[in-house]
Design an enzyme around this catalytic site. Structure first.
Site, PDB file in Angstrom:
ATOM      1  N   SER A  27      44.000  44.490  39.687  1.00 35.63           N
ATOM      2  CA  SER A  27      44.738  43.282  40.068  1.00 35.63           C
ATOM      3  C   SER A  27      44.473  42.993  41.538  1.00 35.63           C
ATOM      4  CB  SER A  27      46.230  43.466  39.784  1.00 35.63           C
ATOM      5  OG  SER A  27      46.940  42.290  40.077  1.00 35.63           O
ATOM      6  N   THR A  28      45.482  43.116  42.376  1.00 38.93           N
ATOM      7  CA  THR A  28      45.355  42.778  43.791  1.00 38.93           C
ATOM      8  C   THR A  28      44.249  43.597  44.461  1.00 38.93           C
ATOM      9  OG1 THR A  28      47.757  42.634  43.715  1.00 38.93           O
ATOM     10  CG2 THR A  28      46.703  42.350  45.866  1.00 38.93           C
ATOM     11  N   HIS A  55      43.528  40.809  36.635  1.00 38.56           N
ATOM     12  CA  HIS A  55      44.447  39.689  36.767  1.00 38.56           C
ATOM     13  C   HIS A  55      43.775  38.581  37.572  1.00 38.56           C
ATOM     14  CE1 HIS A  55      48.010  42.754  36.453  1.00 38.56           C
ATOM     15  NE2 HIS A  55      47.445  42.518  35.288  1.00 38.56           N
TER      16      HIS A  55
END
Length: 338
Positions: A156-157, A183
């Site tokens: 994700s991040t 994501h």
């Protein structure tokens, strides 16, 4: 939620303020360039920063990097054109931005367009923390003959940069198939797959329904669909979100793997990311005999997802992103010998 807005266009700031305050959020500060946002964020850390990309003095990707180093908090890139700023979007997500959205605009009638999409992403980010739940492990199905071992990755991040480093370090002869749930906004998925493909010797492509997992080929889930694996290592894309905050969900991918017939020499990996998506699914895979691996805190932009996996004992190995490819190559080489 307390929100900081970073944008050099007064008209865009006015629209953003109207959108977020209409949903009950509070704008606690506004910065008109990236440099000012760093100082404002240090003095008053918001629940989320809405960060523009193209600005004077310091652009959004550099400002995001500095914020994540000095006063880390969720950063949502909000730009007038995702497609035209794709390179800067990748840089910002690599620096720690959680997601990207299009800046809402006023139409000819004075009505705001794009506000609901932005509020939806703000809502998801607001709910992202504390989503790790453990459930009983289902009995795995038998291994399907002819199905290659799998490397399943969730991120994700900060994920795009971590994925580029990991995939770029794998040899073209890598013996496992690769499935990735990152994501990312659905409109940006194809660009991400193409960019990762340009960074790696292996083939990287956007997943399609019915794709059969192949050694040395990585498929990445579209940003607007969940990706599962059916028995025999066949890709199935489904609509979301269901009970999952993010689409694609790492837990949805990991949950499907115990019943897909992959060899237990397969590996599940969690890379940098905010929240806990994937930790529960990784624990199930570890209990099913898979090798499980998490990125370490020092090399993660945000040690949320891998940290959650470590906390519940889901990760057998914890290592820096620069060392991960070598460990994976050795693991699959040793597994093929045995």
């Amino acid at each position: 939620m307390k929100i900081g807005i970073v944008n050099d266009q007064a008209s865009a700031v006015d629209v953003l303020k109207k959108v977020v305050t209409s949903a009950g959020h509070e704008v606690i500060w506004i910065a008109h360039n990236g440099a000012k946002s760093i100082a404002k964020c240090s003095a008053n850390v918001p629940d989320i920063v809405l960060m523009d990309l193209v600005m004077p003095v310091l652009d959004g990707s550099e400002a995001t990097k500095a914020i994540m180093q000095k006063s880390p908090c969720p950063v949502l890139i909000v730009t007038a054109s995702i497609e035209n700023n794709s390179t800067k979007v990748f840089e910002a997500m690599g620096a720690g931005a959680l997601d990207v959205a299009t800046t809402p605009t006023l139409n000819a009638s004075g009505e705001i367009e794009g506000g609901e999409a932005l509020l939806s992403k703000i809502s998801v980010i607001g709910k992202l923390q504390g989503r790790c739940r453990v459930r009983e492990v289902e009995k795995p199905v038998p291994i399907s003959r002819g199905v290659p071992p799998l490397l399943a990755i969730g991120s994700s991040t900060g994920g795009p940069s971590a994925l580029a480093m990991l995939l770029g370090s794998l040899p073209a002869s890598f013996p496992a198939a690769i499935a990735i749930a990152q994501h990312v906004d659905g409109h940006f998925s194809e660009n991400l797959a193409q960019w990762l493909d340009s960074q790696a010797e292996i083939k990287v492509k956007l997943a399609r329904n019915g794709d059969v997992m192949t050694p040395g080929v990585a498929v990445i889930a579209p940003g607007d669909r969940h990706m599962r694996m059916t028995f025999g290592g066949v890709v199935e894309l489904t609509n979301g979100p269901g009970e999952n905050l993010y689409v694609p969900s790492v837990d949805v991918l990991f949950d499907s793997l115990c019943c897909a017939g992959f060899p237990t020499s397969s590996v599940a990996v969690l890379l940098t990311g905010m929240g806990a998506d994937g930790a529960r699914g990784m624990l199930e895979l570890r209990n099913s005999g898979w090798m499980t691996m998490a990125q370490d805190k020092e090399s993660s932009v945000v040690w949320g997802m891998p940290g959650a996996a470590v906390k519940i004992g889901a990760a057998r190995e914890v290592c820096a992103i620069k060392d991960m490819a070598g460990l994976l190559v050795r693991h699959f080489k040793n597994s093929s010998r045995s």
